[in-house]
Structures are given as structure tokens and as C-alpha cells.
Design a protein around this motif. Sequence first.
Motif, PDB file in Angstrom:
ATOM      1  N   ILE A 211       0.869  -1.183   0.000  1.00 49.40           N
ATOM      2  CA  ILE A 211       0.000   0.000   0.000  1.00 49.40           C
ATOM      3  C   ILE A 211       0.906   1.235   0.000  1.00 49.40           C
ATOM      4  O   ILE A 211       1.843   1.311   0.818  1.00 49.40           O
ATOM      5  CB  ILE A 211      -0.910  -0.017   1.251  1.00 49.40           C
ATOM      6  CG1 ILE A 211      -1.836  -1.238   1.168  1.00 49.40           C
ATOM      7  CG2 ILE A 211      -1.710   1.276   1.357  1.00 49.40           C
ATOM      8  CD1 ILE A 211      -2.448  -1.644   2.467  1.00 49.40           C
ATOM      9  N   ASN A 215      -2.552   5.566  -0.345  1.00 50.97           N
ATOM     10  CA  ASN A 215      -3.450   4.480   0.077  1.00 50.97           C
ATOM     11  C   ASN A 215      -3.967   3.648  -1.109  1.00 50.97           C
ATOM     12  O   ASN A 215      -5.099   3.196  -1.112  1.00 50.97           O
ATOM     13  CB  ASN A 215      -4.608   5.014   0.924  1.00 50.97           C
ATOM     14  CG  ASN A 215      -4.573   4.374   2.311  1.00 50.97           C
ATOM     15  OD1 ASN A 215      -3.590   3.713   2.676  1.00 50.97           O
ATOM     16  ND2 ASN A 215      -5.628   4.543   3.069  1.00 50.97           N
ATOM     17  N   ARG A 217      -3.610   0.156  -3.307  1.00 50.17           N
ATOM     18  CA  ARG A 217      -3.157  -1.210  -3.027  1.00 50.17           C
ATOM     19  C   ARG A 217      -2.630  -1.871  -4.310  1.00 50.17           C
ATOM     20  O   ARG A 217      -3.172  -1.686  -5.390  1.00 50.17           O
ATOM     21  CB  ARG A 217      -4.333  -2.028  -2.493  1.00 50.17           C
ATOM     22  CG  ARG A 217      -3.970  -3.408  -1.990  1.00 50.17           C
ATOM     23  CD  ARG A 217      -5.217  -4.237  -1.714  1.00 50.17           C
ATOM     24  NE  ARG A 217      -6.168  -3.584  -0.840  1.00 50.17           N
ATOM     25  CZ  ARG A 217      -6.109  -3.576   0.496  1.00 50.17           C
ATOM     26  NH1 ARG A 217      -5.129  -4.201   1.110  1.00 50.17           N
ATOM     27  NH2 ARG A 217      -7.027  -2.957   1.197  1.00 50.17           N
ATOM     28  N   PRO A 329       2.850  -0.907   8.402  1.00 52.15           N
ATOM     29  CA  PRO A 329       2.132  -0.063   7.448  1.00 52.15           C
ATOM     30  C   PRO A 329       2.798  -0.107   6.068  1.00 52.15           C
ATOM     31  O   PRO A 329       4.020   0.035   5.965  1.00 52.15           O
ATOM     32  CB  PRO A 329       2.250   1.336   8.056  1.00 52.15           C
ATOM     33  CG  PRO A 329       2.417   1.080   9.529  1.00 52.15           C
ATOM     34  CD  PRO A 329       3.200  -0.198   9.640  1.00 52.15           C
ATOM     35  N   SER A 332       0.664  -5.617   3.572  1.00 56.44           N
ATOM     36  CA  SER A 332      -0.524  -6.240   4.158  1.00 56.44           C
ATOM     37  C   SER A 332      -0.864  -7.550   3.448  1.00 56.44           C
ATOM     38  O   SER A 332      -0.065  -8.059   2.669  1.00 56.44           O
ATOM     39  CB  SER A 332      -1.689  -5.244   4.111  1.00 56.44           C
ATOM     40  OG  SER A 332      -2.784  -5.766   4.824  1.00 56.44           O
ATOM     41  N   GLU A 407      -5.895   1.076   6.586  1.00 58.14           N
ATOM     42  CA  GLU A 407      -5.666   0.578   5.225  1.00 58.14           C
ATOM     43  C   GLU A 407      -6.877   0.858   4.340  1.00 58.14           C
ATOM     44  O   GLU A 407      -7.995   0.960   4.849  1.00 58.14           O
ATOM     45  CB  GLU A 407      -5.436  -0.937   5.251  1.00 58.14           C
ATOM     46  CG  GLU A 407      -4.107  -1.301   5.849  1.00 58.14           C
ATOM     47  CD  GLU A 407      -3.830  -2.803   5.788  1.00 58.14           C
ATOM     48  OE1 GLU A 407      -4.633  -3.545   5.174  1.00 58.14           O
ATOM     49  OE2 GLU A 407      -2.820  -3.212   6.357  1.00 58.14           O
TER      50      GLU A 407
END
Length: 510
Positions: A211, A215, A217, A329, A332, A407
Motif C-alpha cells: 500500500i 493508500n 493497493r 504499514p 498487508s 488501510e
Amino acid sequence: MSDSDKKSKCPFSRLTTAFGAPVADNQNSMTAGARGPLLMQDVWLLEKLANLNRENIPERRMHAKGSGAFGTFTVTNDITKYSKAKIFSQVGKKTEMFARFTTVAGERGAADAERDIRGFALKFYTEEGNWDMVGNNTPVFFVRDPRKFPDLNKAVKRDPKTNLRSATNNWDFWTLLPEALHQVTIVMSDRGIPKSYRHMHGFSSHTYSFINSNNERFWVKMHFQTLQGIQNLTDQEAETLVGKDRESHQRDLFDAIERKDYPKWKMSIQVMPETDADKYRLHPFDLTKVWYKKDYPLIEVGIVELNRNPENFHADVEQSAFAPNNLVPGISVSPDKMLQARLFAYSDAQRYRLGVNHHQIPVNAARCPVNSNHRDGQGRVDGNYGGTPHYEPNSFKQWQEQSEFKEPPMKITGNGDHWNFHDDDSNYFEQPAKLFQLMKPEQQQVLFENTARAMGDAEEFIKFRHIRNCHAADPKYGAGVAKALGLDLARALGSKKDDPALGSPAALPV
Ligand code: HEM
């Protein structure tokens, strides 16, 4: 401390009990008279015996035999457009790390040079928490539904009655899951016994998500290519080696680092834009498949270098705890159901194996502030957060959640059910076929012969089933395995009707 250092470095010092009192006699137990029985008041003897009884901890359920080392990760290419993880924030940035490599099926005392996949686990101590990349030396896996993982484990480990490893159990299970053929082909190939941990690649195997700071993905698979070059052992070389040295991988890694020949791996990623997942012709979250490099080429990220041996094996290697749920962070998960199950399994195993406070063991401890509100529990060794508030929300501004790290939502649809992966995707054989076809004829021959040796005394119907699976991938693969097993190909191909698993709930191979 290596053997040669011991003489010069061991300072003369005083033996004490665990609580620091001097031990006056460490040679002679206390008895009533020279030939009489022991006295209960020999507290040092009691302490020594009691401690010995508790020195073993449970071994890992799998990956029990392993070697570990500390090192450094250095960023060599800017990937900040894909991930905001601090570890990747700047070219040249270095992050301290620890690695543990393993065989999988063998117990803690097993020989290293065995035909098996290898674990490839990396722990990065980043300033926003520990990131554990818990992968293998193969890009795919045997199963693609976590319900089958405990069965896989039992099938490859010892038989409950004979306490022997059983070719029948092992191959019965593998051949009943046609999606396993890709991984089985890798393990039976000339890469099935790496010469050492230094001479193998590593893979995240799963799809993860990265990410970025907007923000956004991306789906990502990670690769760690050995810079020592791939080197393998043949079955014969491994057999000779194991006869002389059961710890060949441990010795190789330890000695290389002692002589400052630091092993290195180049980390690269394959990146899939989030919306491609619906369009890619392969299931992007299927752990039994690779993404083709022509579709998603490798992008360089950095270098892993191992440069320090642990001072104490138990403290750092045996007590190390890697868990795919240790994320930071910018890094993920994905919907891969195998990965999702692993998010539970590892920390759960470690709470049992090492205790609820295993995050405080130095090799596992984050190198940044830890403010979790978890308190107490067995083996708590810090100040337990003293008298600070131990609940949240609180009115004292203590340890508030950090919503800036939220997220982006992961799009999920569908009815909750026991979805059968086999109905969704029965493309089992495309990739093992391609792998087989990439091999030179002499490598294919090695694959046939390794398979035949590994199948050993497995029941004939299981050998037939494997031949049928291999044949479905490539008729030459089936024919080669049949010949190496000394079995008639035509009989094998016509034997499905006699397979005792016919009608079992497992999807049958062709
Ligand atoms: C170790 C579970 C699949 C790589 C372990 C451990 C458990 C476990 C319980 C022992 C943890 C400990 O005691 O510290 C599972 C489950 C899986 C799965 C439930 C599937 C649902 C995988 C896959 C990979 C993998 C797909 C690689 C891509 C490893 C490695 C270790 C390990 C490298 C050893 C870590 C170390 O060095 O301490 N696994 N596993 N596992 N697993 Fe898995």
C-alpha cells in the motif's frame, strides 16, 4: 564463541545458583556418610536436576530443524510508488534483520541434506514494528485450502503405528490433490535438495498487498534470489553427506559467516495493479500457482545480507518466532485463504511453544516503542508498563489508536459457504507441465529417478495415480515416471476404475 575462542575468552569466574549464591561444591553430592543416601538439603543438586528437566521446549510442529543468523537489508531501488513501508523509504537505507532457514518434515535432530522444501523466514526490525516475511524456497505450495494443512503435515511426518516416515501416506495424500503436482515436481526435481541454505532462492509464495502513501493497493509476490548461485545435491551425494555430517546446512551457514563470506540474496517483487486481479487469467491468490514473469516482471528492491552468527543458538534461533501476521504499514495481506489461516496459526503456536510474552525475547522484540496494553502473563520480564493506565479509550491521552495508518478497504463479495476450490479452478496441470517442459532431457531423467526412489514402497495404486497425474500434465512426464518405477504405462493409465479412493470426498485426479 567458537571452540577455538573458548580458552582465551572464558574469564575465570565464580559458579553460583540461579539466584546468585555461591556454589561451594559442584563435584560431590551431599550424602549421609561416604557411602550413604542423598540428603534432601542438597539444594544445588535439586536445582540442577529440576532445571535439566525443563531445558527442552516444544519443537516447532513443522520446520523444527533450522539455522539462523542476523543481518542487514539494504534498499537498492526506489519502490515507494508501491509501498509506504519505512523499510523501503530510501535507496541505501539499511534495516537490521534476522533470518531462519529450515527443513520442514524432519524433527529437531533430523539430517539437513534431505529431499524436502526449505523454510525461508526473515524478520525485519523496522521503525514501525517488526515485519516477518515467512516464506519457502519454492514459489508454490502443496495445498491451497488451509483445511488440508494439518493433513499434509501428518501425511509427510511419521506413521502413527510404525513411527516411520511412510511413502504410502505421503504419496497417497499428495496424489489425491492434483493441485500438489506443481510443488511435488519441484521437490522431486534436481532442486529438491539444496546444497546448503546459502545456495537456494526464497519466495513469499503467497500474494501479499503493498500500500503506497496515496493508500493505493497493489498485489505483490516477493522473490529472494541467492547471489551465491543455485547449487544442489543429487540423492547419492546427499546420502553420502548425511552419512558423514547430519548438520551440513548449519555448518555451511555458520562457517561462511565466521569467515566473513556473508551470504546475500537480491529481493525483487512482482507487482499486479489491484484491479488486474479480476482480469488475470490465473487465480491470483492461488498458492499453487506462479505469476508468469512476462506478465508481471521482477522489480528489484534490495539486498539481504547475513553477517552475524547468533551468540547462542537456543536464545536466538530456537526461540525465534516468525509470524505472517507481523505486518507493518505499507505491507498487508491478500484474500489467499492459506495466508489468512497462517495469520492465526503462527502466533498461536508460539504462545504455546514460547509463552504469551514471547514478543519480549530479544530476538523477537521490536526495536521501536511497544505500547500494546498487553500485561502480565507468564515470564513477563520488563516493568509491565508500571502504573500507567491499562485501558483505552482513556481520558489521559495514553496510547491512542493511530487512524492515519488505516488501510484502504479490501473489496470482498460472495456468499459464505464451503466453496470448493476445485469447482472454481481445475487448472492443475498447466504449470507443472510448463516446468517439466523447461527441463533439459537429463533434468527430466533426474526427476523420474528421484520420484521413483522417493515413492519407494508406496502401494502400487498410488504409483499408478501419480503416473496418471504426471501424464495429464505431459504424456512424457507420465511415461518417464512409469518407466523409472518399472510399471506398465498402459496399466497405470487404465487403473482409475480400480483406485480405492474413487468416490471419496477428495476430488480425484484424472
Ligand atoms: C512454521 C503453520 C503454510 C512457511 C510453521 C509453524 C506453524 C505453521 C504452526 C510453527 C510456528 C512456530 O512454532 O514458531 C502453517 C499453516 C499453514 C502453513 C497452518 C497453511 C495454512 C506455510 C507456507 C509457508 C510456510 C505456505 C511458506 C510460504 C513456514 C516457515 C516456518 C513455518 C518458513 C518456520 C518459521 C521459523 O523459522 O521459525 N508453520 N504453515 N508455512 N512455516 Fe508454516
